[in-house]
Scaffold this motif. Sequence first.
Motif, PDB file in Angstrom:
ATOM      1  N   ALA A  15       1.728  13.301  -5.494  1.00  9.42           N
ATOM      2  CA  ALA A  15       0.895  13.789  -6.842  1.00  9.42           C
ATOM      3  C   ALA A  15       0.053  15.236  -6.493  1.00  9.42           C
ATOM      4  N   TRP A  16      -0.449  15.049  -5.244  1.00 11.55           N
ATOM      5  CA  TRP A  16      -1.101  16.355  -4.850  1.00 11.55           C
ATOM      6  C   TRP A  16      -0.240  17.395  -4.659  1.00 11.55           C
ATOM      7  N   ALA A  17       1.077  17.246  -3.989  1.00 11.42           N
ATOM      8  CA  ALA A  17       2.378  18.282  -3.706  1.00 11.42           C
ATOM      9  C   ALA A  17       2.584  18.742  -5.232  1.00 11.42           C
ATOM     10  N   GLN A  18       2.823  17.732  -5.938  1.00 11.62           N
ATOM     11  CA  GLN A  18       3.174  18.486  -7.266  1.00 11.62           C
ATOM     12  C   GLN A  18       2.097  19.189  -8.055  1.00 11.62           C
ATOM     13  N   SER A  19       1.022  18.832  -7.859  1.00 13.55           N
ATOM     14  CA  SER A  19      -0.103  19.607  -8.667  1.00 13.55           C
ATOM     15  C   SER A  19      -0.529  20.836  -7.834  1.00 13.55           C
ATOM     16  N   GLY A  20      -0.053  21.032  -6.719  1.00 15.28           N
ATOM     17  CA  GLY A  20      -0.411  22.288  -5.829  1.00 15.28           C
ATOM     18  C   GLY A  20      -1.794  22.145  -5.011  1.00 15.28           C
ATOM     19  N   GLU A  21      -2.359  20.865  -5.121  1.00 12.74           N
ATOM     20  CA  GLU A  21      -3.443  20.709  -4.564  1.00 12.74           C
ATOM     21  C   GLU A  21      -3.317  20.557  -3.114  1.00 12.74           C
ATOM     22  N   LEU A  22      -1.995  20.151  -2.469  1.00 11.10           N
ATOM     23  CA  LEU A  22      -1.693  19.963  -1.095  1.00 11.10           C
ATOM     24  C   LEU A  22      -0.694  20.823  -1.057  1.00 11.10           C
ATOM     25  N   THR A  23      -0.748  21.839  -0.184  1.00  4.49           N
ATOM     26  CA  THR A  23       0.239  22.850   0.288  1.00  4.49           C
ATOM     27  C   THR A  23       0.694  22.605   1.817  1.00  4.49           C
ATOM     28  N   PHE A  24       2.247  22.937   1.670  1.00  7.71           N
ATOM     29  CA  PHE A  24       2.652  22.978   3.078  1.00  7.71           C
ATOM     30  C   PHE A  24       3.393  24.286   3.637  1.00  7.71           C
ATOM     31  N   ASP A  25       3.037  24.429   4.851  1.00  2.00           N
ATOM     32  CA  ASP A  25       3.361  25.857   5.445  1.00  2.00           C
ATOM     33  C   ASP A  25       4.654  25.582   6.147  1.00  2.00           C
ATOM     34  N   LEU A  26       5.801  26.421   5.620  1.00  2.00           N
ATOM     35  CA  LEU A  26       7.130  25.866   6.230  1.00  2.00           C
ATOM     36  C   LEU A  26       7.842  27.095   6.784  1.00  2.00           C
ATOM     37  N   VAL A  27       8.780  27.061   7.563  1.00  2.00           N
ATOM     38  CA  VAL A  27       9.304  28.239   7.931  1.00  2.00           C
ATOM     39  C   VAL A  27      10.836  27.771   7.830  1.00  2.00           C
ATOM     40  N   LYS A  28      11.703  28.219   6.989  1.00  2.00           N
ATOM     41  CA  LYS A  28      12.968  27.877   6.502  1.00  2.00           C
ATOM     42  C   LYS A  28      13.959  28.602   7.305  1.00  2.00           C
ATOM     43  N   VAL A  29      14.740  28.127   8.106  1.00  2.00           N
ATOM     44  CA  VAL A  29      15.823  28.715   8.788  1.00  2.00           C
ATOM     45  C   VAL A  29      17.433  27.925   8.361  1.00  2.00           C
ATOM     46  N   PRO A  30      18.460  28.731   8.188  1.00  2.00           N
ATOM     47  CA  PRO A  30      19.627  28.255   8.033  1.00  2.00           C
ATOM     48  C   PRO A  30      20.293  27.366   9.482  1.00  2.00           C
ATOM     49  N   LEU A  31      21.119  26.424   9.113  1.00  2.00           N
ATOM     50  CA  LEU A  31      21.652  25.929  10.259  1.00  2.00           C
ATOM     51  C   LEU A  31      22.450  26.684  11.114  1.00  2.00           C
ATOM     52  N   SER A  32      22.822  27.637  10.801  1.00  2.00           N
ATOM     53  CA  SER A  32      23.599  28.688  11.578  1.00  2.00           C
ATOM     54  C   SER A  32      22.815  29.427  12.627  1.00  2.00           C
ATOM     55  N   ASP A  33      21.320  29.263  12.305  1.00  2.00           N
ATOM     56  CA  ASP A  33      20.334  29.873  13.492  1.00  2.00           C
ATOM     57  C   ASP A  33      19.643  28.811  14.223  1.00  2.00           C
ATOM     58  N   ILE A  34      20.224  27.485  14.368  1.00  2.00           N
ATOM     59  CA  ILE A  34      19.754  26.455  15.028  1.00  2.00           C
ATOM     60  C   ILE A  34      19.590  26.683  16.757  1.00  2.00           C
ATOM     61  N   THR A  85       0.806  -1.222  -0.047  1.00  2.00           N
ATOM     62  CA  THR A  85       0.061  -0.168  -0.099  1.00  2.00           C
ATOM     63  C   THR A  85       0.821   1.281  -0.022  1.00  2.00           C
ATOM     64  N   MET A  86       2.278   1.206   0.547  1.00  2.00           N
ATOM     65  CA  MET A  86       2.831   2.474   0.919  1.00  2.00           C
ATOM     66  C   MET A  86       2.982   2.924  -0.586  1.00  2.00           C
ATOM     67  N   PRO A  87       3.454   2.427  -1.645  1.00  2.00           N
ATOM     68  CA  PRO A  87       3.830   3.119  -2.769  1.00  2.00           C
ATOM     69  C   PRO A  87       2.576   3.716  -3.466  1.00  2.00           C
ATOM     70  N   GLU A  88       1.397   3.507  -3.480  1.00  2.00           N
ATOM     71  CA  GLU A  88       0.113   4.099  -3.751  1.00  2.00           C
ATOM     72  C   GLU A  88      -0.196   5.375  -2.772  1.00  2.00           C
ATOM     73  N   VAL A  89       0.112   5.148  -1.502  1.00  2.00           N
ATOM     74  CA  VAL A  89       0.039   6.078  -0.550  1.00  2.00           C
ATOM     75  C   VAL A  89       0.927   7.293  -0.854  1.00  2.00           C
ATOM     76  N   TYR A  90       2.205   6.815  -0.982  1.00  2.00           N
ATOM     77  CA  TYR A  90       3.312   7.920  -1.101  1.00  2.00           C
ATOM     78  C   TYR A  90       2.841   8.894  -2.561  1.00  2.00           C
ATOM     79  N   GLY A  91       2.666   8.055  -3.413  1.00  2.00           N
ATOM     80  CA  GLY A  91       2.298   8.413  -4.890  1.00  2.00           C
ATOM     81  C   GLY A  91       1.209   9.584  -4.932  1.00  2.00           C
ATOM     82  N   GLN A  92       0.227   9.373  -4.015  1.00  2.00           N
ATOM     83  CA  GLN A  92      -0.864  10.039  -3.917  1.00  2.00           C
ATOM     84  C   GLN A  92      -0.449  11.492  -3.211  1.00  2.00           C
ATOM     85  N   VAL A  93       0.112  11.322  -2.027  1.00  2.00           N
ATOM     86  CA  VAL A  93       0.653  12.693  -1.602  1.00  2.00           C
ATOM     87  C   VAL A  93       1.439  13.509  -2.353  1.00  2.00           C
TER      88      VAL A  93
END
Length: 316
Positions: A279-298, A269-277
């Motif tokens: 596909a949604w990320a690639q199409s922009g249907e699923l978006t992710f809210d991130l805060v990116k920081v450099p390692l130096s700010d850890i 089941t994992m390949p199908e589940v992973y593939g679905q997520v």
Amino acid sequence: MKAAVLHEIGGIPHYEDFPDPVAADDEVIIEVKAVAVETVDKRIAAGTHYASRRYTAQLPAIPAFDGVGTLPDGTLVGFGNPRLPYGALAERTVVPRGSWAPIPDGIDPATATVLSTAITAMSARTAAGLVPGETVLVQGATGVAGRLAVKVARLLGAGRIVATGRDDDQLREVKADAVINTAVPDEELTQAYLDARGDGYDVVLDFLWGRPTELLLRALVPRTFAFPRPTRLVQIGESAGAGLTLAAESLRTSGVEIYGAARGLGPETMPEVYGQVVAWAQSGELTFDLVKVPLSDIGTAWQRTGLRGRRLVVVP
Ligand SMILES: NC(=O)c1ccc[n+]([C@@H]2O[C@H](COP(=O)([O-])OP(=O)(O)OC[C@H]3O[C@@H](n4cnc5c(N)ncnc54)[C@H](OP(=O)(O)O)[C@@H]3O)[C@@H](O)[C@H]2O)c1
């Protein structure tokens, strides 16, 4: 190389020099590109997670046990299981050969770190068998995993979504059909679960456990003689507590079924589940809210609060 280095349990990782890893025959050096810092990483470093003893057995150590990086041939991969005391929060790490999976085209390294969190929400289908039109309750919907769960449930065709959280402002940001604030007295919360259920909760995605889920399970016990409506609860997280008291009647008469999020996930089941997520990320249907920081700010990033459901991603 530079790394986030933890010197003591309960301490803060510091940005400093650390000896470069040297790969044995059965290992490979990874150039790290992005690492999500999650609650579990902080709890391991704080000594409050069951895996703390293993990951902090040898100090100083580099925290975080998975991330995204490149193999020596330049292939972008998601990796895990670095050889201790090497962790993911460094310019380079070392992992056993094969402890990686390629990242599909069109997914940037930072986004790739959050795909696994979205996959846990797919347990609505893999563990609980969600079918389109059903009502989903997301317990703990204001965190990273909970917000993604609301989006994934919508994409899976949930008919109605009820979201719980502790903060009204944040609950407004979650695109649910009804919300419940759990930061109220027990009786009020029990009644809120009843008021918001509509025809009943078909699937519960539970990131909280502890008190709110204990009260939910009590609320689902029928008050009058009636054939129970099945509610499939998927246990995914424990933000509100690692344990709860399960009253016998909560199972006997309520129709509640409780599953772990891993149910239904396997090599088939994992390949199908992973593939679905993906596909949604690639199409922009699923978006992710991130805060990116450099390692130096850890040092400051590690202590940062108020992320409002955004995932902290360190980019070395
Ligand atoms: N990250 C993953 O990939 C992943 C995967 C599977 C399971 N999990 C588990 O799921 C849970 C949430 O993870 P996350 O990454 O979403 O964490 P997160 O972003 O830190 O969110 C934590 C959530 O839990 C709520 N919360 C914290 N303490 C609470 C309490 N005492 N009572 C009620 N609500 C409380 C927070 O509410 P406020 O917004 O009000 O603070 C927030 O909604 C954790 O147990 C985690 O281990 C995570």
